[in-house]
Write a protein that holds these residues in place. Structure first.
Motif, mmCIF file in Angstrom:
data_model
loop_
_atom_site.group_PDB
_atom_site.id
_atom_site.type_symbol
_atom_site.label_atom_id
_atom_site.label_comp_id
_atom_site.label_asym_id
_atom_site.label_seq_id
_atom_site.Cartn_x
_atom_site.Cartn_y
_atom_site.Cartn_z
ATOM 1 N N ARG A 153 1.015 -1.267 -0.020
ATOM 2 C CA ARG A 153 0.021 -0.109 0.066
ATOM 3 C C ARG A 153 0.926 1.380 -0.022
ATOM 4 N N ALA A 154 1.937 1.441 0.842
ATOM 5 C CA ALA A 154 2.865 2.430 0.821
ATOM 6 C C ALA A 154 3.358 2.457 -0.447
ATOM 7 N N MET A 155 3.884 1.361 -1.310
ATOM 8 C CA MET A 155 4.684 1.493 -2.518
ATOM 9 C C MET A 155 3.735 2.101 -3.429
ATOM 10 N N LEU A 159 4.330 5.470 -5.755
ATOM 11 C CA LEU A 159 4.188 5.328 -7.308
ATOM 12 C C LEU A 159 3.260 6.531 -7.773
ATOM 13 N N ALA A 160 2.056 6.603 -7.028
ATOM 14 C CA ALA A 160 0.969 7.540 -7.370
ATOM 15 C C ALA A 160 1.486 8.979 -7.408
ATOM 16 N N ASN A 161 2.298 9.222 -6.508
ATOM 17 C CA ASN A 161 2.843 10.647 -6.278
ATOM 18 C C ASN A 161 3.866 10.733 -7.103
ATOM 19 N N SER A 162 4.772 9.812 -7.429
ATOM 20 C CA SER A 162 5.900 9.969 -8.455
ATOM 21 C C SER A 162 5.249 10.182 -9.949
ATOM 22 N N LEU A 163 4.081 9.393 -10.113
ATOM 23 C CA LEU A 163 3.728 9.776 -11.552
ATOM 24 C C LEU A 163 2.920 10.846 -11.610
ATOM 25 N N GLN A 241 7.172 4.648 -17.925
ATOM 26 C CA GLN A 241 6.829 3.345 -18.026
ATOM 27 C C GLN A 241 7.964 2.443 -17.705
ATOM 28 N N ILE A 242 9.090 2.868 -17.501
ATOM 29 C CA ILE A 242 10.231 1.984 -16.866
ATOM 30 C C ILE A 242 9.905 2.069 -15.224
ATOM 31 N N LEU A 243 9.385 3.123 -14.754
ATOM 32 C CA LEU A 243 9.232 3.365 -13.400
ATOM 33 C C LEU A 243 8.141 2.386 -12.982
#
Length: 500
Positions: A153-155, A159-163, A241-243
């Motif tokens: 869940r934390a990951m 990911l959502a914050n990074s994208l 996409q790589i992330l």
């Protein structure tokens, strides 16, 4: 990464002025091209900013309008029209067609070279791409740390914050099991499920007027755990996409780990149940498990730690376990009362794992013995060798390697010494058992210290007067003079042959 037409118009040194197609200023530029062809369409692939002075522009109004429509059909991002050479101003037919279609058309003054636009847009694209790579490079370790420390869940949140997008994780049945920043509404969830149901592909991108949906199947081999989905306003770039792929791999590992643990647990449960019911035990699974302790040639070594007390054994267990795991080796450790048995790969750096200082202050109560290399199936022989080496070891010293022993490694000699030990040491053992004394370890420490009272007392952690009293009692029980060198030699050999 792309640059929008609006960004070009916002650069004051370029002096570009929008003349038509204002609805399309958010269109993104992948490449800047210059052309004076009257029909450049076959050489365009979409995303270009086309710069022209209209040198071969059709002379009639309908032809000029069709020129603009042709560029739009090619997916061109926008048109930059240079004035002051072929045309003093942007032809009105072009402006009217651009407004009708929604393709941005801007005026480039004579003072602005097309090369300046090419350079600035190219530099901006490179800057954005570098920033994206840098952002992804920083995000990858954050994703890993988030998963390790706080779970999937934390990951997903990271990911959502990074994208800057909505991220969903769905199980194979299509149920949302993780999401960020908010749980999807019925309409969005229906869109996502529709996209996932369109085919067996493990990954894909779907774009419509509502935005883009990018999805990747989470799984290892034929085992599938669900789907990782990103909902964004525009399709993800190559770096994003790589992330996304990195996050997918982390999720797959996270899903696989409990699956393997459960499978192992089920197998252990079945074997334990069989043992309790009296079923004959099949050693094959145990041997297969022990194979993981072997080196590349299928060989192992056994390390024995003989401890004088429960406290020393517990301390040794913690220290040796930590050292083995720190070395990246599988932990195969068995404790029987005050004796520890550790199985290691034959090529392991045992001296680094079993350093006396690693054992702390308890080392003066611990003797370490190491077997030679043995095939896994010769475990019993390796254990016997390690026992023999531990018997010959000194407390607080590095492990004694059985391959360095000579006299005790000869079976006939060892059998004779075992008989001697049984005969000679029985009075001491009986006294220790009935009176809860420690004459056997006391005599051994005294002999290993070559009769030095201070050294032996320090090893045992007792006062030298207590040591003298114990040695006097032992001498009386043995009816031997422990000042005699021959008596000491026989006693030490007997203790080495039968340490218990």
């Amino acid at each position: 990464m792309s640059v929008s037409i609006g960004w070009v118009l916002a650069q004051p040194d370029l002096g570009a002025r929008l003349r038509g197609g204002a609805a399309g200023v958010r269109r993104e530029i992948d490449l800047v091209v210059t052309t004076e062809l009257d029909s450049p369409f076959r050489w365009l692939s979409g995303g270009e900013l086309v710069l022209t002075t209209g040198m071969r522009l059709p002379s009639d109004g309908p032809g000029r309008a069709e020129y603009v429509r042709g560029l739009d059909r090619c997916g061109v991002a926008g048109i930059g029209f240079g004035i002051g050479l072929t045309h003093d101003e942007v032809p009105p037919e072009l402006i009217e067609a651009a407004d009708e279609i929604g393709i941005p058309l801007f005026e480039v003054p004579l003072a602005t070279a097309f090369a300046a636009i090419v350079k600035q847009v190219s530099a901006r694209i490179a800057e954005l791409r570098y920033a994206a790579v840098l952002r992804a490079g920083r995000a990858q370790p954050r994703l890993t740390r988030a998963l390790i420390r706080s779970g999937s869940r934390a990951m997903v949140r990271e990911l959502a914050n990074s994208l800057g997008a909505t991220v969903l994780v769905l199980d194979p049945a299509g149920t949302v099991i993780d999401c960020h920043p908010a749980r999807p509404g019925p309409a969005l969830l229906a869109r996502v499920r529709t996209v996932l149901s369109r085919g067996p592909a493990g990954a894909g991108v779907y774009t419509d007027d509502s935005g883009a949906i990018t999805h990747q199947r989470i799984g290892v081999g034929r085992r599938q755990h669900g789907d990782l989905v990103v909902v964004s306003e525009t399709p993800l770039g190559h770096v994003d996409q790589i992330l996304l792929g990195h996050a997918n791999s982390l999720l797959a590992l996270d899903f696989e780990q409990p699956a393997r643990l459960h499978e192992t647990q089920h197998r252990l449960n079945a074997q334990a149940l069989g043992l309790l019911l009296g079923a004959p035990a099949d050693p094959a699974p145990a041997w297969e498990q022990l194979d993981h302790a072997a080196d590349a040639h299928g060989r192992i070594r056994v390390l024995i730690a003989d401890c004088d007390s429960t406290e020393a054994a517990d301390s040794a267990r913690t220290a040796l376990s930590d050292a083995v795991l720190a070395a990246g080796l599988p932990l195969f450790l068995h404790q029987d009362s005050n004796r520890l048995l550790l199985v290691l790969p034959a090529d392991a750096a045992v001296p680094a794992i079993a350093r006396p200082e690693t054992l702390g202050t308890a080392r003066k109560f611990i003797r370490l013995g190491l077997s030679g290399p043995h095939p896994v199936r010769d475990l019993r022989a390796a254990v016997d060798s390690a026992h023999l080496a531990a018997a010959a070891a000194e407390r607080g010293s590095p492990p004694t390697d059985v391959t360095t022993l000579t006299l005790l490694s000869i079976p006939a000699t060892r059998d004779a010494l075992t008989t001697l030990a049984h005969t000679l040491l029985t009075p001491l053992r009986d006294h220790d058992r009935h009176h809860h004394t420690a004459l056997i370890p006391t005599v051994r420490a005294f002999l290993e210290a070559n009769g030095h009272w201070e050294s032996a007392a320090a090893t045992l952690g007792i006062h030298r007067h207590t040591l003298r009293k114990r040695i006097t009692t032992a001498a009386a029980l043995l009816d031997r003079n422990l000042d005699n060198a021959r008596t000491r030699a026989e006693l030490l050999l007997a203790l080495l042959a039968e340490p218990d």
